[in-house]
Design a protein around this motif. Structure first.
Motif, short mmCIF file in Angstrom:
data_model
loop_
_atom_site.label_atom_id
_atom_site.label_comp_id
_atom_site.label_asym_id
_atom_site.label_seq_id
_atom_site.Cartn_x
_atom_site.Cartn_y
_atom_site.Cartn_z
N SER A 106 2.06 38.75 -3.35
CA SER A 106 1.00 37.75 -3.25
C SER A 106 0.85 37.25 -1.82
O SER A 106 -0.26 36.96 -1.35
N VAL A 107 1.96 37.15 -1.11
CA VAL A 107 1.93 36.74 0.30
C VAL A 107 1.21 37.80 1.13
O VAL A 107 0.34 37.49 1.95
N ALA A 108 1.56 39.06 0.92
CA ALA A 108 0.91 40.15 1.65
C ALA A 108 -0.58 40.19 1.38
O ALA A 108 -1.40 40.38 2.30
N GLN A 109 -0.96 40.02 0.12
CA GLN A 109 -2.39 40.06 -0.23
C GLN A 109 -3.14 38.91 0.42
O GLN A 109 -4.30 39.07 0.81
N GLU A 110 -2.50 37.77 0.56
CA GLU A 110 -3.17 36.59 1.08
C GLU A 110 -3.39 36.64 2.59
O GLU A 110 -4.43 36.20 3.09
N ILE A 111 -2.42 37.17 3.34
CA ILE A 111 -2.49 37.03 4.80
C ILE A 111 -2.66 38.34 5.57
O ILE A 111 -2.95 38.30 6.77
N CYS A 112 -2.50 39.48 4.90
CA CYS A 112 -2.58 40.76 5.63
C CYS A 112 -3.98 41.35 5.57
O CYS A 112 -4.58 41.44 4.49
N GLY A 113 -4.49 41.76 6.72
CA GLY A 113 -5.79 42.42 6.76
C GLY A 113 -5.72 43.83 6.23
O GLY A 113 -6.62 44.28 5.50
N ARG A 114 -4.66 44.54 6.60
CA ARG A 114 -4.43 45.90 6.08
C ARG A 114 -2.98 46.00 5.64
O ARG A 114 -2.10 45.26 6.11
N ILE A 115 -2.74 46.96 4.76
CA ILE A 115 -1.41 47.15 4.18
C ILE A 115 -1.13 48.64 4.08
O ILE A 115 -2.01 49.42 3.70
N SER A 116 0.10 49.02 4.42
CA SER A 116 0.59 50.37 4.14
C SER A 116 1.62 50.29 3.03
O SER A 116 2.46 49.38 3.02
N ILE A 117 1.57 51.24 2.12
CA ILE A 117 2.57 51.35 1.07
C ILE A 117 3.37 52.62 1.32
O ILE A 117 2.79 53.71 1.41
N ILE A 118 4.68 52.47 1.46
CA ILE A 118 5.56 53.60 1.74
C ILE A 118 6.44 53.84 0.53
O ILE A 118 6.90 52.90 -0.13
N ASP A 119 6.69 55.10 0.22
CA ASP A 119 7.54 55.46 -0.91
C ASP A 119 8.25 56.76 -0.57
O ASP A 119 7.63 57.71 -0.09
N HIS A 120 9.56 56.78 -0.76
CA HIS A 120 10.38 57.95 -0.42
C HIS A 120 10.14 58.42 1.02
O HIS A 120 10.06 59.62 1.30
N GLY A 121 9.98 57.44 1.92
CA GLY A 121 9.86 57.76 3.33
C GLY A 121 8.49 58.16 3.80
O GLY A 121 8.28 58.40 5.00
N GLU A 122 7.51 58.22 2.91
CA GLU A 122 6.16 58.64 3.28
C GLU A 122 5.15 57.56 2.94
O GLU A 122 5.23 56.94 1.87
N VAL A 123 4.19 57.35 3.83
CA VAL A 123 3.11 56.41 3.55
C VAL A 123 2.15 57.06 2.56
O VAL A 123 1.60 58.13 2.82
N VAL A 124 1.98 56.39 1.41
CA VAL A 124 1.11 56.95 0.37
C VAL A 124 -0.31 56.40 0.45
O VAL A 124 -1.25 57.01 -0.08
N ALA A 125 -0.49 55.26 1.14
CA ALA A 125 -1.83 54.69 1.28
C ALA A 125 -1.81 53.60 2.34
O ALA A 125 -0.81 52.91 2.52
N THR A 126 -2.93 53.47 3.05
CA THR A 126 -3.11 52.41 4.05
C THR A 126 -4.54 51.91 3.96
O THR A 126 -5.47 52.70 3.84
#
Length: 241
Positions: free
Chosen positions: A193-213
């Motif tokens: 919820s903190v990330a959603q509120e204040i971040c303009g963009r977000i990267s999601i990493i899983d098993h060492g790889e970015v799956v979405a930005t």
């Protein structure tokens, strides 16, 4: 402000981070999310110059973190999830120590120090040993220390741990003001919820790889979710039930 160029980090046979490419401009709060063991802490430590990439390069404001470590580190402040703090110093001494490390005169940094101590309600505690601070007060002191030398980049892992609701709001407002001044925040947290509120963009990493930005709306499209909070997107993109 920040560039990761084909950055990987191996621990023996384990590839903790795989060919990471990211660009974070000045004036952005960038969220970096992932499950436990996904590679977040390794990435933050490479950005802070505490770990050497196996391959690739990391830049902070044009400075290669490995080839120009002092110049790169002068541009940033790093707050890990378990920061070290000198319990036998007073709050004032701890902040003066940080000012000295970054080459600020105590006279020049005194006003900034007093402003931040007052902002975080620590002024009356500044001459007490840090060992007498509560967990939340120590977290406030750590964040004060991150801002006191006026960095251009804040790299922070779990900033809200131990803070009360007032502290939450204060830190979020401080981040917004910091970004509005043209600076950047690289934020890792499990508090979606903190990330959603204040971040303009977000990267999601899983098993060492970015799956979405992308923005939250862009991540919804990637996850094929029409509505919902970041939690739903996160669980879908990391294949968690």
């Amino acid at each position: 402000m920040v560039r990761f160029e084909d950055v990987s980090r191996d621990y023996g046979r384990i590839k903790a981070v795989k060919e990471l490419n990211l660009r974070i401009p000045a004036g952005e709060c960038f969220g970096f999310l992932g499950p436990n063991g996904a590679g977040k802490t390794t990435t933050l430590k490479m950005l802070a110059g505490l770990l050497i990439p196996t391959t690739g390069k990391v830049f902070v404001n044009g400075h290669d973190v490995q080839e120009e470590p002092l110049k790169a580190k002068q541009e940033m402040a790093f707050v890990p999830d378990k920061p070290f703090i000198y319990d036998k110093l007073t709050g004032r001494e701890f902040l003066d120590f940080i000012l000295d490390i970054y080459g600020f005169s105590l006279n020049g940094g005194r006003q900034k120090r007093e402003e931040l101590l007052e902002m975080f309600s620590l002024a009356e505690w500044q001459d007490e040993l840090v060992e007498n601070y509560s967990h939340g007060m120590k977290q406030k002191l750590i964040i004060t220390g991150a801002f006191i030398h006026e960095p251009k980049l804040l790299v922070i892992d779990e900033p809200m741990v131990g803070l009360d609701p007032y502290g939450h709001k204060l830190v979020k407002d401080l981040f917004r003001k910091f970004i509005a001044s043209g600076n950047s925040v690289f934020l890792s947290t499990h508090q979606l919820s903190v990330a959603q509120e204040i971040c303009g963009r977000i990267s999601i990493i899983d098993h060492g790889e970015v799956v979405a930005t992308g923005s939250v709306d862009e991540l919804k499209k990637t996850a094929s979710i029409e509505s919902g909070q970041l939690e739903s997107i996160f669980l879908k993109l990391t294949d968690k039930p």
